[in-house]
Scaffold this motif. Structure first.
Motif, PDB file in Angstrom:
ATOM      1  N   UNK A 174      -4.097  -4.302  -4.398  1.00 13.98           N
ATOM      2  CA  UNK A 174      -3.963  -5.427  -3.469  1.00 13.98           C
ATOM      3  C   UNK A 174      -2.719  -6.244  -3.787  1.00 13.98           C
ATOM      4  N   UNK A 175      -2.475  -6.496  -5.065  1.00 15.21           N
ATOM      5  CA  UNK A 175      -1.333  -7.332  -5.443  1.00 15.21           C
ATOM      6  C   UNK A 175       0.006  -6.633  -5.221  1.00 15.21           C
ATOM      7  N   UNK A 176       0.070  -5.341  -5.490  1.00 16.87           N
ATOM      8  CA  UNK A 176       1.346  -4.633  -5.417  1.00 16.87           C
ATOM      9  C   UNK A 176       1.487  -3.734  -4.185  1.00 16.87           C
ATOM     10  N   UNK A 190       1.885  -0.814  -1.842  1.00 10.27           N
ATOM     11  CA  UNK A 190       2.245   0.598  -2.018  1.00 10.27           C
ATOM     12  C   UNK A 190       2.682   0.921  -3.445  1.00 10.27           C
ATOM     13  N   UNK A 191       3.232  -0.047  -4.157  1.00  9.12           N
ATOM     14  CA  UNK A 191       3.630   0.188  -5.543  1.00  9.12           C
ATOM     15  C   UNK A 191       2.399   0.366  -6.433  1.00  9.12           C
ATOM     16  N   UNK A 192       1.318  -0.341  -6.131  1.00 14.02           N
ATOM     17  CA  UNK A 192       0.071  -0.163  -6.871  1.00 14.02           C
ATOM     18  C   UNK A 192      -0.513   1.218  -6.663  1.00 14.02           C
ATOM     19  N   UNK A 193      -0.410   1.720  -5.436  1.00 13.75           N
ATOM     20  CA  UNK A 193      -0.883   3.071  -5.147  1.00 13.75           C
ATOM     21  C   UNK A 193      -0.053   4.106  -5.892  1.00 13.75           C
ATOM     22  N   UNK A 194       1.254   3.914  -5.912  1.00 16.96           N
ATOM     23  CA  UNK A 194       2.137   4.844  -6.640  1.00 16.96           C
ATOM     24  C   UNK A 194       1.811   4.821  -8.125  1.00 16.96           C
ATOM     25  N   UNK A 195       1.582   3.634  -8.669  1.00 15.25           N
ATOM     26  CA  UNK A 195       1.217   3.532 -10.091  1.00 15.25           C
ATOM     27  C   UNK A 195      -0.108   4.245 -10.369  1.00 15.25           C
ATOM     28  N   UNK A 196      -1.070   4.097  -9.472  1.00  9.03           N
ATOM     29  CA  UNK A 196      -2.365   4.755  -9.661  1.00  9.03           C
ATOM     30  C   UNK A 196      -2.212   6.271  -9.623  1.00  9.03           C
ATOM     31  N   UNK A 197      -1.308   6.761  -8.801  1.00  3.37           N
ATOM     32  CA  UNK A 197      -1.078   8.200  -8.735  1.00  3.37           C
ATOM     33  C   UNK A 197      -0.356   8.726  -9.969  1.00  3.37           C
ATOM     34  N   UNK A 198       0.504   7.889 -10.561  1.00  8.27           N
ATOM     35  CA  UNK A 198       1.339   8.320 -11.686  1.00  8.27           C
ATOM     36  C   UNK A 198       0.626   8.177 -13.027  1.00  8.27           C
ATOM     37  N   UNK A 252      -4.644  -0.230   0.624  1.00  3.23           N
ATOM     38  CA  UNK A 252      -3.916   0.140  -0.594  1.00  3.23           C
ATOM     39  C   UNK A 252      -4.776  -0.130  -1.826  1.00  3.23           C
ATOM     40  N   UNK A 253      -5.491  -1.242  -1.825  1.00  2.00           N
ATOM     41  CA  UNK A 253      -6.366  -1.565  -2.947  1.00  2.00           C
ATOM     42  C   UNK A 253      -7.503  -0.579  -3.095  1.00  2.00           C
ATOM     43  N   UNK A 254      -8.121  -0.214  -1.982  1.00  2.00           N
ATOM     44  CA  UNK A 254      -9.249   0.718  -2.012  1.00  2.00           C
ATOM     45  C   UNK A 254      -8.797   2.104  -2.456  1.00  2.00           C
TER      46      UNK A 254
END
Length: 87
Positions: free
Chosen positions: A33-35, A37-45, A10-12
């Protein structure tokens, strides 16, 4: 152990997505890494950092600035689509 590998992925992936949008890859790696799947969603948004993306386009040679109006145009362009001047 599998959970650790999944969170690293998820971090990568978050870092790669954010880097392609002109954002900090290291910062988004930590968010991923910290969040998880939520971090991935944020990166996409998250929106694209247009200033950094424009700078990268000029550096790679895909785009150039019009000498008359300073707008970005394709490197192959012979006429500016914004001001109509020949380049």
């Amino acid at each position: 152990m599998e959970l650790f590998i999944i969170w690293m992925l998820f971090g990568i992936v978050s870092a790669v997505v954010a880097s392609n949008k002109g954002r900090s890859g290291c910062g988004w790696f930590l968010v991923g890494i910290l969040l998880g799947p939520f971090g991935l969603i944020l990166a996409l948004v998250v929106s694209r950092n247009q200033a950094v993306a424009d700078k990268q386009a000029v550096e790679t040679g895909d785009m150039k600035k019009c000498p008359y109006c300073a707008e970005l145009i394709k490197a192959e362009a012979i006429k500016c689509r914004y001001c109509g001047e020949k380049v």
